[in-house]
Structures are given as C-alpha cells and as structure tokens.
Write a protein that holds these residues in place. Structure first.
Motif, mmCIF file in Angstrom:
data_model
loop_
_atom_site.group_PDB
_atom_site.id
_atom_site.type_symbol
_atom_site.label_atom_id
_atom_site.label_comp_id
_atom_site.label_asym_id
_atom_site.label_seq_id
_atom_site.Cartn_x
_atom_site.Cartn_y
_atom_site.Cartn_z
ATOM 1 N N TRP A 188 -19.850 -5.851 -5.318
ATOM 2 C CA TRP A 188 -19.092 -5.280 -4.191
ATOM 3 C C TRP A 188 -18.358 -4.002 -4.605
ATOM 4 C CZ3 TRP A 188 -13.900 -4.456 -4.603
ATOM 5 C CH2 TRP A 188 -13.184 -5.196 -5.560
ATOM 6 N N GLY A 189 -17.928 -3.924 -5.862
ATOM 7 C CA GLY A 189 -17.209 -2.759 -6.336
ATOM 8 C C GLY A 189 -18.093 -1.546 -6.515
ATOM 9 N N ARG A 190 -19.408 -1.749 -6.584
ATOM 10 C CA ARG A 190 -20.326 -0.620 -6.780
ATOM 11 C C ARG A 190 -20.728 0.058 -5.475
ATOM 12 N NH1 ARG A 190 -22.513 -4.459 -10.514
ATOM 13 N NH2 ARG A 190 -24.288 -4.911 -9.162
ATOM 14 N N ASP A 191 -20.209 -0.436 -4.379
ATOM 15 C CA ASP A 191 -20.483 0.177 -3.078
ATOM 16 C C ASP A 191 -20.052 1.646 -3.112
ATOM 17 O OD1 ASP A 191 -20.504 1.026 -0.410
ATOM 18 O OD2 ASP A 191 -19.821 -0.907 0.363
ATOM 19 N N PRO A 192 -20.939 2.609 -2.850
ATOM 20 C CA PRO A 192 -20.573 4.041 -2.892
ATOM 21 C C PRO A 192 -19.417 4.405 -1.971
ATOM 22 C CG PRO A 192 -22.954 3.778 -2.785
ATOM 23 C CD PRO A 192 -22.375 2.415 -2.563
ATOM 24 N N HIS A 246 0.841 -1.183 0.000
ATOM 25 C CA HIS A 246 0.000 0.000 0.000
ATOM 26 C C HIS A 246 0.887 1.248 0.000
ATOM 27 C CE1 HIS A 246 -3.254 -2.590 2.140
ATOM 28 N NE2 HIS A 246 -3.207 -2.813 0.844
ATOM 29 N N GLY A 247 0.354 2.337 -0.511
ATOM 30 C CA GLY A 247 1.145 3.549 -0.568
ATOM 31 C C GLY A 247 0.281 4.771 -0.749
ATOM 32 N N PRO A 248 0.901 5.939 -0.754
ATOM 33 C CA PRO A 248 0.145 7.189 -0.810
ATOM 34 C C PRO A 248 -0.357 7.548 -2.205
ATOM 35 C CG PRO A 248 2.487 7.657 -0.744
ATOM 36 C CD PRO A 248 2.350 6.169 -0.577
ATOM 37 N N GLU A 249 0.114 6.831 -3.241
ATOM 38 C CA GLU A 249 -0.253 7.219 -4.599
ATOM 39 C C GLU A 249 -1.728 6.980 -4.898
ATOM 40 O OE1 GLU A 249 2.165 5.140 -3.815
ATOM 41 O OE2 GLU A 249 4.064 5.873 -4.608
ATOM 42 N N GLY A 250 -2.337 6.006 -4.273
ATOM 43 C CA GLY A 250 -3.737 5.707 -4.539
ATOM 44 C C GLY A 250 -4.146 4.416 -3.861
ATOM 45 N N SER A 251 -5.301 3.901 -4.231
ATOM 46 C CA SER A 251 -5.810 2.668 -3.641
ATOM 47 C C SER A 251 -6.944 2.142 -4.527
ATOM 48 C CB SER A 251 -6.318 2.924 -2.218
ATOM 49 O OG SER A 251 -6.722 1.730 -1.601
ATOM 50 N N PRO A 252 -6.990 0.818 -4.743
ATOM 51 C CA PRO A 252 -6.117 -0.225 -4.208
ATOM 52 C C PRO A 252 -4.766 -0.259 -4.899
ATOM 53 C CG PRO A 252 -7.702 -1.194 -5.703
ATOM 54 C CD PRO A 252 -8.097 0.252 -5.566
ATOM 55 N N GLY A 292 -12.122 6.215 0.802
ATOM 56 C CA GLY A 292 -12.973 5.086 1.162
ATOM 57 C C GLY A 292 -12.309 3.751 0.857
ATOM 58 N N ARG A 293 -11.646 3.676 -0.284
ATOM 59 C CA ARG A 293 -10.982 2.418 -0.629
ATOM 60 C C ARG A 293 -9.807 2.139 0.296
ATOM 61 N NH1 ARG A 293 -11.995 4.772 -5.663
ATOM 62 N NH2 ARG A 293 -9.814 5.373 -6.000
ATOM 63 N N ARG A 294 -9.119 3.188 0.693
ATOM 64 C CA ARG A 294 -7.984 2.999 1.602
ATOM 65 C C ARG A 294 -8.472 2.515 2.965
ATOM 66 N NH1 ARG A 294 -5.067 7.667 0.684
ATOM 67 N NH2 ARG A 294 -3.633 6.594 -0.727
ATOM 68 N N ASP A 295 -9.598 3.036 3.428
ATOM 69 C CA ASP A 295 -10.126 2.608 4.717
ATOM 70 C C ASP A 295 -10.525 1.138 4.715
ATOM 71 O OD1 ASP A 295 -9.762 5.107 5.804
ATOM 72 O OD2 ASP A 295 -11.835 5.765 5.466
ATOM 73 N N ARG A 296 -10.874 0.619 3.546
ATOM 74 C CA ARG A 296 -11.303 -0.791 3.457
ATOM 75 C C ARG A 296 -10.328 -1.582 2.584
ATOM 76 N NH1 ARG A 296 -17.601 -0.154 2.033
ATOM 77 N NH2 ARG A 296 -17.374 -2.395 1.650
ATOM 78 N N ALA A 297 -9.049 -1.240 2.684
ATOM 79 C CA ALA A 297 -8.042 -1.835 1.808
ATOM 80 C C ALA A 297 -7.956 -3.351 1.978
ATOM 81 C CB ALA A 297 -6.682 -1.199 2.076
ATOM 82 N N THR A 298 -8.066 -3.842 3.195
ATOM 83 C CA THR A 298 -7.961 -5.285 3.420
ATOM 84 C C THR A 298 -9.081 -6.032 2.702
ATOM 85 O OG1 THR A 298 -6.905 -4.917 5.568
ATOM 86 C CG2 THR A 298 -7.884 -7.080 5.176
ATOM 87 N N GLU A 299 -10.287 -5.501 2.794
ATOM 88 C CA GLU A 299 -11.434 -6.130 2.126
ATOM 89 C C GLU A 299 -11.269 -6.090 0.608
ATOM 90 O OE1 GLU A 299 -16.116 -5.084 1.231
ATOM 91 O OE2 GLU A 299 -15.146 -4.230 3.023
ATOM 92 N N VAL A 300 -10.842 -4.936 0.084
ATOM 93 C CA VAL A 300 -10.678 -4.801 -1.368
ATOM 94 C C VAL A 300 -9.573 -5.730 -1.861
ATOM 95 C CG1 VAL A 300 -10.031 -3.216 -3.219
ATOM 96 C CG2 VAL A 300 -11.572 -2.449 -1.393
ATOM 97 N N ASP A 301 -8.478 -5.825 -1.108
ATOM 98 C CA ASP A 301 -7.401 -6.733 -1.500
ATOM 99 C C ASP A 301 -7.894 -8.176 -1.579
ATOM 100 O OD1 ASP A 301 -5.522 -4.734 -1.735
ATOM 101 O OD2 ASP A 301 -4.654 -5.047 0.251
ATOM 102 N N ALA A 302 -8.722 -8.571 -0.634
ATOM 103 C CA ALA A 302 -9.244 -9.943 -0.643
ATOM 104 C C ALA A 302 -10.124 -10.178 -1.868
ATOM 105 C CB ALA A 302 -10.029 -10.205 0.643
ATOM 106 N N ARG A 303 -10.948 -9.198 -2.226
ATOM 107 C CA ARG A 303 -11.798 -9.333 -3.410
ATOM 108 C C ARG A 303 -10.949 -9.441 -4.676
ATOM 109 N NH1 ARG A 303 -17.235 -10.378 -2.266
ATOM 110 N NH2 ARG A 303 -17.980 -9.002 -0.574
#
Length: 810
Positions: free
Chosen positions: A673-677, A632-638, A684-695
């Motif tokens: 799952w990707g359409r979640d606002p 993970h890094g500051p450039e973006g997410s995921p 928002g993606r950074r806050d849920r990075a673990t979940e997004v990585d698993a998907r």
C-alpha cells in the motif's frame, strides 16, 4: 546603532535595548520569535540567510496547494525591522562574512544541530576569540552537553514528537479518542520566548563583568515546563494514593452556544458557585459537584445541564451575564474574527505593518518611560550586505551596572501561576524574592492541594504552589489594614522590583499603586500583569490561562476535526509569566542606563495573542482560516498519534518530506500500500491521510510504543513515545541534563521540582533547591530582623490577624 538612535534628542524616550547588536543565524520559528522580542525592545538584529533565503520566507501555515507569491506573512511579521545579510556558511567566503559580523556583536543566536556551530568555527570558544564579549545562545531539540536518546542523533524532532515526549499530548483530548497536540506550534513559540529570556539574563551577567555566556536552550524542556504543568510533582506528593493522570475535558470550559462557542473558567470555588447559580443549577452550588475533579470524573452527569443552558443563549448574552457574576468568560473564535473581538477591538491590539498586507498583534507590554520599536517592514534578502563589509560599533558597556541577580530585591504580590512563575525564575537566578500573602487570603494556588481538607496543613501541599514559589521567602500581611499597607511600603523601600497580577482596581483600592511605591522608592520598577490590561472595557474582568486560550484562537485550532475546540490546558500561564519577565528585564536595563524606575503594564491576553499570531496573520493575509485537525499539520504528512500495545499507550510520528516517507516505508517493511505512486508526495499523502493513518495504526497496534518509536528512529523517521504527563520524570534525557531539582520541604518532605529549559555556562552547581515558603514562614526574619519590629509588635499583629502562619477562615 541605528539612524533613529543617533538622530534622536538625548532627552527623548529610549528603547530599553538600544545599542544591543544581535546576530541571528537561526532558521526556526523559535529563533525568529526570540530575536523579534529583542527587536521590539530596540536591539539591532542582523539576520544571516543562505543564498536562497531563510526557508521561512516561503512558509504559510495552511500547507495546501501552491504557496502564495512573495515573502510569507509570518516571516514578514517576525522579521520586521531586522537587517538581512546573505552568507553561505558552507564556503570560506560566507564564514568570513559572519566572522566580520561577530566582531561587533553582543549576542549570536543559532539553532543548528548540536556540534554544527562548532564545526563551522562559531562555537562559544571561537566567539570569545573573535570578540571576548560575544554571548552565544543555542536552541536545539534536546539541549547540548549530553548525548540525546538512543536513535535520535541525526533525526530532527518535530513539534508533535517533542510535545508527545514532553507529556503534553497524552493529557489532551476527548476521553475515548486519540490524544491531540496543542495546535499552532506552541512549543516552538515558547522555546523562542525562553531563548529571549536567556539573552537578557546573560546580558545582565555581562554587565557585571562576567564572562560571555553560552546559553543552552532545549525545546523538549521548554515544552515540559510550558505545556505540561506539574503532574509528575503532584504524583510524587500524593505518593501511594496517586491515580494515573487521565485525559479529560474541563467542565465547564468550551461550551456550545446558540450561535457559536463560548468559554468559561471556574478555577476557584466561588467561581463555580456563581456559575452554578447563573446556569440554574442551584442544587449543585455546593457538595460533590463543586469539585472540579468530581465533574471531570462524571462528565455524563456534569455536562448535560450546562450544554442545555448554554445552547439556549447567544454568546453576547452569556458574555454580559457571566461578567456580572465575575466569572472569567470569553468568546471562542478563530481566524480574522479574533482581531474584531473584544477586548482586542477597543484596545487596538492588532494593526497592519507598513505594507498593509496583514493584521498582527502589538507587543504585549507597555512602559511608562521606555518606548518600543514600531512595527516596520521585513528586509529584502541581502538588503544590508554592506553591513557585513563595514563591521559594527564597538561593544557597548554600562558603567557601574548592578550585579546580575544577587542583591536584586523583588516584592511579589502575585498569585496563581503566571506571575509567580516570573518571580520563580528570578529567585532561581539569585534574586531575593519576598512573596506577600495574607492568612485570610493566601495565594489561591495553595487550594489546588494534593491533600484533603481533613489534613490540617492541606494548604501547604499544592504541587503548583511548590513549583512556582521555590527559592522565595514568604510573609503574610493583611493589605486592607493600615498596618499591613504600611509594612508593605516599608518592604518596597529596599526593593528593586514590585510585581502583582490582580485586576487593576485591587491594588488601587489598597492604596498600593505605582505612585505609592515610587514615593518610597523612586527608582523602583513596578510590573502590573492583568488579564486584559489597564484600559478598555474589559479592564476589571478577571481571566485565567483557559480564558486566554479560548479568546486568542488557540482552542479553535486544537482538537479533533469533528469535535469541539479544546484548550491547550494551561500553557498561557508560563507564556504570560515569561513575557512579563522579558518586560521586567527590559525595564531593569533602562534603569541601569538612566537610574529611572518605571511602571510596566503587561496584558496577559496580548501575550497569548502574540504566540497565537499566526492564526490572525494567515486569515488576514491569505483568507485561510486555520482550524483543528487532530494531529495533522502543515509540516508534512503523515503525522499523527497511533495506538500501541497497552492501556492508553501511543506512539507519535511525523514525516516532513518525501525522503522520510521512503524511510517510513522501509521501517514498515515496504508494504504494497505504501508503494502507491499517489502517496509519493506530501500532497498525495495529505489527501489520503485517513487511509494512511489507518494503515499506520495496523502496524503500531501490535507493538510496544518504545519499540515502535525506536524502529522508526533507527530508520530516520521522527518519532516519540507519547509520555503520560505525570511520568516525565522517567525521561532519560531530562535526567541526564539535570532538569529535575531535589527539594526538601518542612511539611511535604523530599520531592523533585521541574527545572528551567536552559543552562548557563557560567552557572556552576545547577539550579538552587530551596523549598517554597510555608504560610508566613519568614515573618520574623523579614518583619522582625530586617524591618525592626519587636516581639511584642509581631505578637500584636498576629493577634489582630494582620500577620500569621496559619490559614484563617474569616
């Protein structure tokens, strides 16, 4: 020419690059670091910014929450003492502004997507029409001149995807877990360093009356030579016996202490033996445990006794004890603690700019006769707009300048990796580099062999030695004898540059210090590269790349979030080597202008501190401590590395903005799952990075990495296969650009060496391909034919062990 230059007394010390005018069109970290190095040397850099300013003005590495107000601290350091002009290159008026600036510039540095600079009317041929002497330096992801890999055109690569493709990521990380990138955007920093070297090389060619160069710098290739090493060459040299290159953590390396973390480096056998004695492992001083490979292959047996010992001692206790045993050692720290750690504290490495906002490192080299520009302030946006209207000084010239590198003689006393890498580039560019070893103490890098000691010529079969000593000639001299010392001085009589990387006391003890060399060659440039510099309490301590990566915070920001700090694994060797080359070329610029030689001191730890500067800058400016967080890094997410079909096969992807997130969703089939606002923005993606990585892992695990990467690229998402370090010779882009250099060695046969991460328009025929010298290979040619020793003299010297062509064990 700046006001300080015109007002200064003519006899006062000069900055080596005074009068050089650079036009900076970049908006990248690599471009900013390139031109910062030139500013440090005295060049005038005019930074052209878009009307809203360079995006780096608002950059901060923490990447969470709202950015702090005002100019970003990293931008302020990188842009100190530069001039700022605003020009919108999308309109005629803006392009006219740049044309006026080009008319008085020596160099233009740009980092647009390939083809864009030509479309704007500032390609190499356009610049020559505007100003015949103006050089162009282009920085791009994959280099120019050939078509990038399928699907890559139009998709900007990222630090993670390029590190992955270059072979860097696959080799790093804890076994059994996903591999990790080297933290801190080391690939970008190193690319900027190579770009600065490219400027100075092209400048030297221009002095000799050559055409203005177009220097083509590739980020991918910069990472391939800096962050990877020579695993592919090692595989080639081992042949059928080669095993796959495995991810591993060195033993010992970063270890848990009673009160923190400490780092060791046991590169030589003697260092391991001392470490084993120090830690009470007397039964492991010799035998199988003395083998680094055995310790790597058996971490379950090698690490527990080390951990038990280190965890019972404080960092301070172990620093003193290891120093007594002459074991390279360093505290492993992060944030602002780095600046307050020895040797930085006593050396005054970190200082504040005039604004006082943050701490940043000083340049990593010092000159006995030249000076460097003091750290100044960054310009306000458009603060020097009048400069565009008035143009600039006429192009400078240096009368009677020497030819670029043909005819340049370098006597190279260096060993291991960092400084031989410096002289390897000089040799590749035509310099006559004479490498000096001895039969009883050859370059220890020879001992990192692809053959066992049962092979009588095992010391001629080191991949790293073969790579960083190509195109050189080699002699052996016992420098601790009067005859060896005298012959070394005779070599220097015809030398332009002398370079070495022992601890400062070693050459002094041989009676081969700068005054000794200057006595026989008054205009010689001597470059001394040491681990911790020529002064301070750590002056006589040794250190390796691992040491520098441990003490400067690089290890602190590399690794899994819940794991120990991990070193980048060797990057600081080529990084130090190229900083030493920048300093060498600056000293030669000074000599061209004044006829003076001088002593240049380069501190390896301070070269590392410069490319890791953001860690201290971020902490001192904002109170934010950067730390390791996997990929993970500051450039973006995921952003991450995800397992695919196959044994230890992975794909990397980076989503740097919300548009790319939409593209990623489309590539995945727009799952629910990707359409979640809540995932619609980076925060928002950074806050849920673990979940997004698993998907994302659920999607990649059913695909080959090549297919997954191609699907993502086809949809405009930065992605890359995570290449094994020993397979980078299979990357089509590197092959298409002629990156690999075929070499036939008299002992090891034909192999391909990694090349250099830039090309020069005036360099026809590609890089030379002469093999590294065998031990003492050119004794007759250099000592006999050139210095005039007769056959009887040479036989006598060999009989007494002063010269020779075979390894001696005494």
């Amino acid at each position: 020419m700046d006001e300080a230059t015109t007002a200064r007394d003519a006899d006062a010390p000069r900055m080596p690059l005074e009068g050089l005018r650079v036009l900076d069109l970049t908006e990248s970290l690599a471009g900013a670091y390139c031109t910062k190095l030139l500013v440090d040397g005295g060049a005038e850099v005019v930074k052209v910014e878009r009307p809203a300013g360079d995006p780096m003005r608002s950059w901060w590495a923490s990447g969470r929450g709202d950015p702090p107000p005002g100019t970003g601290a990293l931008f302020e350091w990188l842009s100190a003492s530069k001039l700022s002009v605003v020009a919108d290159l999308g309109v005629d008026e803006g392009r006219a502004t740049v044309r006026d600036l080009v008319a008085g510039s020596d160099v233009v540095v740009e980092s647009f997507e390939p083809g864009r600079i030509e479309a704007l009317g500032f390609g190499a041929s356009d610049l020559r029409a505007l100003h015949p002497g103006c050089m162009l330096v282009s920085i791009s992801d994959f280099g120019r001149g050939v078509v990038p890999p399928a699907g890559v055109t139009g998709v900007a690569a990222t630090e993670l995807t390029l590190q992955s493709l270059s072979g860097s990521v696959h080799a790093r990380g804890e076994p059994g877990r996903f591999p990790v990138l080297a933290g801190g955007r080391l690939g970008e920093w190193s690319t900027g360093l190579y770009a600065a070297v490219g400027v100075l090389v092209a400048l030297r060619r221009a002095h000799a009356g050559g055409d203005a160069e177009h220097v083509d710098v590739s980020r991918l290739e910069s990472m391939a030579v800096t962050l990877v090493g020579y695993a592919a060459l090692g595989r080639s040299m081992r042949g059928a016996s080669a095993l796959p290159y495995q991810r591993a953590v060195e033993v010992p390396c970063v270890e848990r202490a009673k009160d923190g973390w400490i780092g060791f480096a046991t590169v030589t056998n003697a260092q391991w033996q001392s470490f084993a004695v120090m830690t009470g492992q007397l039964d492991r001083v010799d035998g199988e445990w003395a083998s680094l490979k055995y310790r790597l292959d058996h971490p379950e047996g090698s690490r527990p006794p080390i951990t038990a010992w280190t965890s019972a001692h404080t960092v301070a206790e172990m620093l003193d004890l290891a120093a007594d045993y002459r074991i390279p050692v360093a505290p492993v720290v992060g944030g602002a603690d780095i600046a307050d750690t020895e040797p930085f504290r006593s050396k005054g490495t970190f200082a504040r700019p005039p604004t006082g906002r943050f701490l940043a490192p000083r340049p990593p080299y010092r000159f006995s006769k030249s000076i460097l520009r003091p750290l100044g302030n960054a310009p306000a946006l458009g603060a020097h707009q009048a400069r565009a209207a008035t143009g600039a000084q006429a192009p400078r010239s240096i009368p009677d300048a020497v030819q670029p590198f043909a005819g340049l003689r370098v006597v190279d006393f260096s060993a291991f990796w960092a400084v031989p890498y410096t002289t390897a580039l000089l040799a590749s560019l035509g310099a006559d580099v004479v490498k000096v070893e001895s039969t009883s103490h050859p370059d220890p890098m020879r001992f990192s062999s692809t053959a066992g000691i049962e092979d009588p010529l095992w010391y001629e079969k080191s991949a790293i030695y073969a790579a960083v000593n190509a195109n050189k000639r080699g002699v052996t001299l016992a420098l601790d004898t009067p005859e060896g010392r005298d012959l070394a001085l005779r070599l220097v009589e015809s030398a332009d540059v002398v370079i070495e990387n022992f601890t400062p006391r070693v050459m002094e003890q041989f009676g081969l210090d700068y005054p000794d060399f200057a006595a026989v060659r008054p205009d010689v440039v001597m470059v001394r590269v040491s681990a911790f510099g020529p002064d301070g309490p750590w002056r006589d301590r040794g250190g390796f790349a691992q040491t520098m990566e441990q003490i400067t915070g690089m290890a602190w920001i590399t690794g899994h979030a819940d794991g120990p700090p991990l070193i980048p694994r060797g990057a600081c060797d080529p990084i130090s080597g190229m900083h030493a080359l920048v300093a060498t070329l600056m000293a030669l610029e000074h000599r061209d202008r004044t006829g003076e030689g001088q002593l240049v001191e380069v501190s390896m730890v301070e070269t590392a501190a410069n490319v890791a500067a953001e860690i201290v800058i971020e902490a001192s400016a904002y109170g934010r401590y950067l730390s390791r967080d996997g990929n993970h890094g500051p450039e973006g997410s995921p952003q991450g590395v995800y397992r695919c079909i196959g044994d230890d096969r992975w794909v990397a992807l980076s989503v740097v903005d919300d548009d790319q997130w939409l593209r990623l969703r489309k590539a995945l089939g727009d799952p629910e799952w990707g359409r979640d606002p809540a995932l619609a923005d980076v925060a928002g993606r950074r806050d849920r990075a673990t979940e997004v990585d698993a998907r994302l892992s659920d999607w990649t695990i059913t695909r080959d990495p090549e297919a997954a990467a191609q699907t993502l690229l086809d949809h405009g998402v930065p992605a890359a296969v995570v290449m094994p370090a020993d397979r980078i010779d299979e990357i089509p882009q590197l092959r298409a650009r002629g990156f690999f250099i075929p070499v036939t060695h008299p002992v090891t046969g034909r192999h391909e060496l990694p090349g250099w991460p830039f090309t020069f328009s005036g360099m026809e025929g590609g890089w030379p391909g002469r093999p590294a010298p065998t031990l003492g290979q050119h004794n007759q040619e250099i000592l006999g034919d050139e210095l005039g020793l007769g056959a009887d003299d040479l036989r006598d010297l060999e009989a007494r062990g002063i010269i020779g062509t075979r390894l001696r064990s005494d």
